[in-house]
Write an enzyme that holds these catalytic residues in place. Structure first.
Site, PDB file in Angstrom:
ATOM      1  N   HIS A   1       0.837  -1.213   0.000  1.00  0.00           N
ATOM      2  CA  HIS A   1       0.000   0.000   0.000  1.00  0.00           C
ATOM      3  C   HIS A   1       0.869   1.260   0.000  1.00  0.00           C
ATOM      4  CE1 HIS A   1      -3.178  -2.622   2.163  1.00  0.00           C
ATOM      5  NE2 HIS A   1      -3.678  -2.330   0.984  1.00  0.00           N
TER       6      HIS A   1
ATOM      7  N   LYS B   1     -16.233  -8.530   5.213  1.00  0.00           N
ATOM      8  CA  LYS B   1     -15.987  -9.402   6.356  1.00  0.00           C
ATOM      9  C   LYS B   1     -15.418  -8.583   7.508  1.00  0.00           C
ATOM     10  CE  LYS B   1     -11.899 -11.287   4.011  1.00  0.00           C
ATOM     11  NZ  LYS B   1     -10.956 -10.335   3.900  1.00  0.00           N
TER      12      LYS B   1
ATOM     13  N   ARG C   1      -1.261  -5.801  -8.633  1.00  0.00           N
ATOM     14  CA  ARG C   1      -0.096  -6.638  -8.391  1.00  0.00           C
ATOM     15  C   ARG C   1       0.101  -7.608  -9.545  1.00  0.00           C
ATOM     16  NH1 ARG C   1      -2.423  -7.825  -2.574  1.00  0.00           N
ATOM     17  NH2 ARG C   1      -4.137  -8.038  -4.022  1.00  0.00           N
TER      18      ARG C   1
ATOM     19  N   SER D   1      -2.857  -7.890   2.433  1.00  0.00           N
ATOM     20  CA  SER D   1      -3.245  -7.870   3.850  1.00  0.00           C
ATOM     21  C   SER D   1      -3.724  -9.250   4.294  1.00  0.00           C
ATOM     22  CB  SER D   1      -4.375  -6.860   4.085  1.00  0.00           C
ATOM     23  OG  SER D   1      -3.962  -5.569   3.754  1.00  0.00           O
TER      24      SER D   1
END
Ligand code: PNS
Length: 168
Positions: free
Chosen positions: A19, A43, A92, A130
Site C-alpha cells: 500500500h 468481512k 499486483r 493484507s
C-alpha cells in the site's frame, strides 16, 4: 491552475508495504491524495477503523498533500465529497485484474467523471496482501519484511508472540 485530487480507497486491514508503495507513486502524480479507509468491509476486519487509520498515520509519510479519511457506502460518492476526479488502485498480478476491472467499470458507470488509475507495485511487493499477511502471522510466520514496523508491533500486541500463538 487545476488541483488534481485522488482518493486511494481500501480496507487497509492492515496497511502493508505494498500500500505504501502505491501511495508514494500516487503522490508523484496527484496534488492531493486522500487515503480512504472503508469503515465496514464485507468481512469483519481484524483491526477497527480507528486502529487501521492510526496504523496508516504511524506508517505513511503524511506531508501536506496526503490525508486520511474514512467512509461507508460507495467509493465514488466519497470521492465526490472529496472533490476527487480519480480513484487510485494498486495492481499486483493478473489475478487482481478481473476484480479491479469489474470495479473500475462499475465505478465509471456510476460516476463517468471519476477515473480509476491503476498503479503497479514494485516487484518486491507483488505477492504482498493484507489477507496473506494475516494468514502468515496467524501460523507463526515472520511478517516483518511485508509490513511497516508499527503494523508488525500492533499484530504482536493484539495476538501475542509467535511462541504464544503456536502454543494455542
Ligand atoms: O482493500 P480492498 O478490500 O481491496 O478495497 C476494496 C474497496 C474498498 C475499494 C471496495 O470494496 C469499495 O470500493 N467498496 C466501497 C463500496 C463500493 O463503492 N462498491 C462498488 C465498487 S464497484
Amino acid at each position: 491552475m487545476t488541483t488534481h485530487v485522488a482518493v486511494y480507497p481500501g480496507s487497509f486491514d492492515p496497511v502493508t508495504l505494498g500500500h505504501l508503495d502505491i501511495l508514494e507513486r500516487a503522490t508523484l502524480i496527484f496534488d492531493k491524495l486522500i487515503i480512504a479507509v472503508l469503515e465496514n468491509p464485507g468481512k469483519t476486519p481484524l483491526f477497527s477503523v480507528e486502529e487501521r487509520v492510526d496504523l496508516i498515520r504511524q506508517s505513511a509519510a503524511l506531508d501536506g498533500g496526503v490525508e486520511i479519511g474514512t467512509f461507508n457506502g460507495l467509493t465514488v460518492d466519497y470521492a465526490r465529497t472529496c472533490g476527487a476526479t480519480a480513484i487510485v488502485r494498486g495492481l499486483r498480478a493478473v489475478s487482481d485484474f478481473e476484480n479491479e476491472f469489474q470495479m473500475a467499470l462499475m465505478n465509471r458507470r456510476l460516476a463517468p467523471d471519476i477515473h480509476t488509475v491503476f498503479l503497479m507495485t514494485s516487484f518486491s511487493n507483488v505477492f504482498v496482501s493484507s489477507s496473506l499477511i494475516k494468514e502468515v502471522f496467524h501460523y507463526g510466520g515472520n511478517i516483518d519484511e511485508f509490513v511497516p514496523a508499527p503494523v508488525a508491533e500492533a499484530m504482536r500486541r493484539k495476538f501475542g508472540s509467535t511462541a504464544k500463538r503456536a502454543g494455542g
